[in-house]
Write a protein that holds these residues in place. Structure first.
Motif, PDB file in Angstrom:
ATOM      1  N   PHE A 120       0.849  -1.177   0.000  1.00  0.00           N
ATOM      2  CA  PHE A 120       0.000   0.000   0.000  1.00  0.00           C
ATOM      3  C   PHE A 120       0.885   1.228   0.000  1.00  0.00           C
ATOM      4  CE2 PHE A 120      -4.115  -1.726   2.046  1.00  0.00           C
ATOM      5  CZ  PHE A 120      -4.770  -1.701   0.823  1.00  0.00           C
ATOM      6  N   VAL A 166      -2.846   5.092   3.673  1.00  0.00           N
ATOM      7  CA  VAL A 166      -4.086   4.333   3.530  1.00  0.00           C
ATOM      8  C   VAL A 166      -4.727   4.214   4.912  1.00  0.00           C
ATOM      9  CG1 VAL A 166      -5.111   2.110   2.938  1.00  0.00           C
ATOM     10  CG2 VAL A 166      -3.277   3.068   1.526  1.00  0.00           C
ATOM     11  N   TRP A 178     -10.122   1.714  -1.272  1.00  0.00           N
ATOM     12  CA  TRP A 178      -9.502   2.275  -0.073  1.00  0.00           C
ATOM     13  C   TRP A 178      -9.509   3.801  -0.118  1.00  0.00           C
ATOM     14  CZ3 TRP A 178      -6.608   0.052  -3.996  1.00  0.00           C
ATOM     15  CH2 TRP A 178      -5.598   0.832  -4.567  1.00  0.00           C
ATOM     16  N   GLN A 204      -7.132   6.987   0.336  1.00  0.00           N
ATOM     17  CA  GLN A 204      -5.727   7.383   0.283  1.00  0.00           C
ATOM     18  C   GLN A 204      -5.603   8.806   0.804  1.00  0.00           C
ATOM     19  OE1 GLN A 204      -3.143   5.257  -1.408  1.00  0.00           O
ATOM     20  NE2 GLN A 204      -1.877   6.502  -0.071  1.00  0.00           N
ATOM     21  N   SER A 229      -3.730  12.244   1.732  1.00  0.00           N
ATOM     22  CA  SER A 229      -2.629  13.044   1.202  1.00  0.00           C
ATOM     23  C   SER A 229      -2.755  14.452   1.770  1.00  0.00           C
ATOM     24  CB  SER A 229      -2.650  13.057  -0.335  1.00  0.00           C
ATOM     25  OG  SER A 229      -3.875  13.579  -0.814  1.00  0.00           O
TER      26      SER A 229
END
Length: 722
Positions: A691, A695, A707, A709, A711
């Motif tokens: 991954f 995550v 999923w 993600q 950031s």
């Protein structure tokens, strides 16, 4: 005598006979200016003061659209406050009104502002009526104002006003260019002209956990180089900005907040080591503030704090089943004695007479802020409601503190609390997280980290599609769950300017459908057409609601008289598992049979994150991702009919059962990050795929994996306090 309230649009004024209370009545609600409260049926509704200010200002100016800029200036006392603070206040006002009526009260006029649109039943006990302009105009709403007006128009304190402007000032003004780093001078938006807030770090890398040296001349922080985002290092830079220097080489300083020693010669940080059984345990390390090789200082410890005279150190000692706060001499830290359990982030007062700390694990778990007398050992609790906390700092008067905290389901804000009592006062609002406050010893500077995070939905089909494809862009989603056929992803979309939304996203077309609007969390599929979820405030009774994804019709399944922290629905939809808050940071696991209308407490004393039912009635969950108590973290399984759970993996999060129930899938973070599978009968976990960093939650149906993600980047800011 009249009270004059100026309206900027046309300079008209309204008056009310002196001494007569003004109560605005609408839709069965009463907005009382004298008592400064909103009531329904005579009962005051829970509403933040700033949100009540906004509602009151809109009611007074109900004959027009009020521009956002005007609300920010009149309610906050400044023009450069972030718009997200306003959106937050409007959201809270709408939520309070929604407790009594489904009618629209505050309308958003896109591109312009907001307007109060509910009909008033009467103007108030004291009727507002236009009056001609006075011969000598007096200042708007000053000494003669009602208590509500006075609260509305008094400017915010410098700390609150400037810190609330953080979001308006987030401007990443360049890129890091190697080692040392020399960021370009931060640019200041025109709207923020004159504000003293300064961004110190910028570029491709995130910067977190700032801390001042005792003399206030140097600031440390934790960051990474763009080519190695999985390796966190310690950096230092002048507190006024300039070139930064990396002190460590890929040490992965991912533990609790680093600090300078009292003499500024060294920096103490924590990092995790992986044990033979796979557990992650923190250790305290020291490195010279001018560089040099790091050296191990205390094993099984994290989060240090030093007395100003350098004689004492407090830190969190991590034991097999708990984490305790210990206090002892700097030259013999192993002799430190326990003073609290649990206890994290210790900070000595400027005169070294008190030690502040939290019972909230920075890596996950709510708790309180406490203060202990060094001489007598007396401990006082400074907060009334539990929060997850991430950093605290004393103000130079030694009578108040600033800390970073968030309520269940919210974002991290900076709060100020006083030793003499009273509720914490929020000093920041808006999108993103405000964390790790640090105050220079002379009280002239406040440093903190701020990040406007994103959390987008991604999906991949099979292990060969390693990167995944994005279903959303620049949004913030939580709790993704794939439909049984894998065609839809349900998630909660969180935005600052509106209430949360439960939405489905078509994996093939990216088409979005809104299912529900309000306080919503932890969705679960019940068959192929229905989604169940928790609804209601995160600090009060919780409803379990089911919504049809085709018609968007919803129905209440059941109700709990506590704030449920997680949700799982058994196959068939007739049994529900939730986490019930207990004393301190622990929870209880409660299973409700909807047919028998009975509850069964099947677990207690742990944190029940990411609850899932298996095909045979087993329940899986995970503890905090990096708990300070190794006995509670990891992936757990309660077999059907069993009296006690078993731990399947010493670390990991987000468990879900395979289709046949023979194994549990879970995720790991950090350098061992990826998707893993472990048999329910026990055994070694098998890594299925990697991954990327960030995550936070996932789901899988067949070969399809969805999923979230995360950031976005944190940067360090400094705010002068004088």
């Amino acid at each position: 005598m009249t009270i004059r309230v100026a309206r900027e649009e046309d300079h008209a004024e309204y008056s009310v006979p002196a001494g007569v209370p003004v109560i605005h009545r609408f839709l069965g609600l009463a907005l009382d200016e004298e008592t400064f409260e909103l009531r329904a049926g005579g009962r005051p509704l829970k509403l933040e003061p700033r949100a009540l200010d906004v509602l009151l200002y809109l009611v007074r100016n109900r004959d027009r659209v009020v521009p956002k800029e005007e609300l920010l200036e009149k309610v906050w006392g400044v023009r450069f406050v972030s718009e997200s603070a306003l959106f937050h206040a409007v959201k809270k006002a709408r939520q309070a009104v929604a407790e009594a009526t489904a009618e629209e009260v505050i309308r958003t006029v896109h591109g312009r502002g907001f307007r109060f649109v509910a009909p008033l039943e009467q103007e108030g006990d004291g009727e507002l009526r236009p009056v001609p302009p006075a011969a000598e105009p007096e200042p708007a709403a000053t000494s003669g104002a009602t208590p509500g007006t006075r609260r509305l128009l008094v400017p915010a304190v410098v700390l609150a006003a400037a810190a609330a402007a953080v979001l308006a000032l987030v401007q990443a003004g360049g890129r890091f260019r190697g080692e040392p780093r020399t960021p370009p001078p931060p640019t200041r938006p025109a709207a923020a002209a004159g504000t003293p807030l300064r961004q110190l770090t910028s570029g491709l890398s995130t910067a977190v956990k700032p801390a001042f040296s005792p003399d206030g001349k140097v600031l440390l922080y934790v960051s990474y180089e763009p080519e190695s985002p999985d390796r966190l290092d310690v950096y230092v830079m002048p507190s006024q900005g300039g070139t930064s220097w990396r002190l460590t080489e890929r040490v992965h300083a991912s533990g609790d907040l680093p600090v300078f020693t009292a003499d500024s010669r060294e920096i103490v940080f924590s990092r995790f080591r992986t044990g033979a059984d796979g557990t992650h345990l923190p250790d305290l390390w020291r490195v010279g503030s001018m560089g040099g090789p790091p050296r191990l200082w205390v094993e099984g410890a994290t989060g240090a704090g030093f007395s100003p005279d350098g004689r004492l150190v407090a830190y969190t000692r991590v034991l097999a089943d708990r984490a305790s706060l210990v206090l002892g001499p700097v030259d013999a830290p192993e002799k430190a004695a326990e003073v609290a359990s649990p206890g994290w982030v210790p900070r000595f007062s400027p005169d070294a007479s008190r030690l502040a700390f939290t019972t909230s694990d920075p890596n996950g778990g709510a708790g309180h802020l406490l203060c202990r007398s060094i001489a007598s050992g007396e401990v006082r609790q400074l907060t009334s409601d539990p929060m997850q906390m991430y950093g605290l700092a004393w103000l130079p008067d030694g009578r108040s503190l600033v800390f970073s905290g968030r309520a269940r389901g919210g974002r991290f804000l900076l709060w100020r609390v006083r030793l003499e009592g009273g509720p914490p006062e929020p000093t920041t609002l808006g999108v993103g997280d405000f964390s790790s406050p640090s105050v220079s010893r002379d009280g002239s500077l406040l440093a903190f980290a701020h990040g406007n995070d994103l959390a987008n939905l991604l999906v991949a089909d099979g292990p060969g599609e390693s990167e995944g494809r994005a279903l959303t862009d620049d949004e913030y989603h939580r709790w993704p769950r794939l439909s049984p056929d894998g065609r839809l992803v349900v998630s909660v979309l969180q935005r600052a300017d509106v209430v949360d939304e439960l939405v489905t996203t078509d994996v093939a077309t990216r088409k979005r459908t809104r299912l529900f609007t309000g306080d919503v969390r932890h969705p679960c599929w019940v068959g192929s057409r229905t989604v169940a979820f928790l609804a209601g405030p995160t600090d009060g009774p919780t409803r379990v609601v089911a919504v049809d994804v085709s018609t968007q019709a919803d129905v209440e399944l059941t109700r709990f008289d506590f704030a449920a922290g997680s949700l799982a629905v058994a196959p068939g939809g007739r049994r529900i598992a939730v986490a019930r808050p207990e004393a301190g940071t622990s929870e209880a696991l409660v299973v409700r049979d909807l047919d028998a209308r009975s509850d069964d407490e099947v677990g207690r004393g742990q944190a029940y994150h990411g609850l899932r039912f298996g095909p045979g009635g087993a329940i899986a969950w995970s503890g905090p991702q990096r708990s300070g108590t190794p006995a509670t973290n990891g992936v757990w399984l309660l077999p059907a009919g069993a009296a006690s759970p078993v731990r399947l993996a010493p670390d990991g999060y987000g468990p879900l059962f395979s289709l046949d129930g023979s194994s549990v899938l879970f995720a790991r973070a950090d350098e061992s990050g990826g998707l893993y599978r472990v048999p329910v009968a026990g055994g070694r976990a098998e890594r299925l795929r990697g991954f990327g960093r960030g995550v936070s939650d996932f789901d899988r149906v067949g070969d399809r994996l969805a999923w979230v993600q995360e950031s976005g980047r944190n940067q360090v800011y400094v705010l002068p306090l004088r």
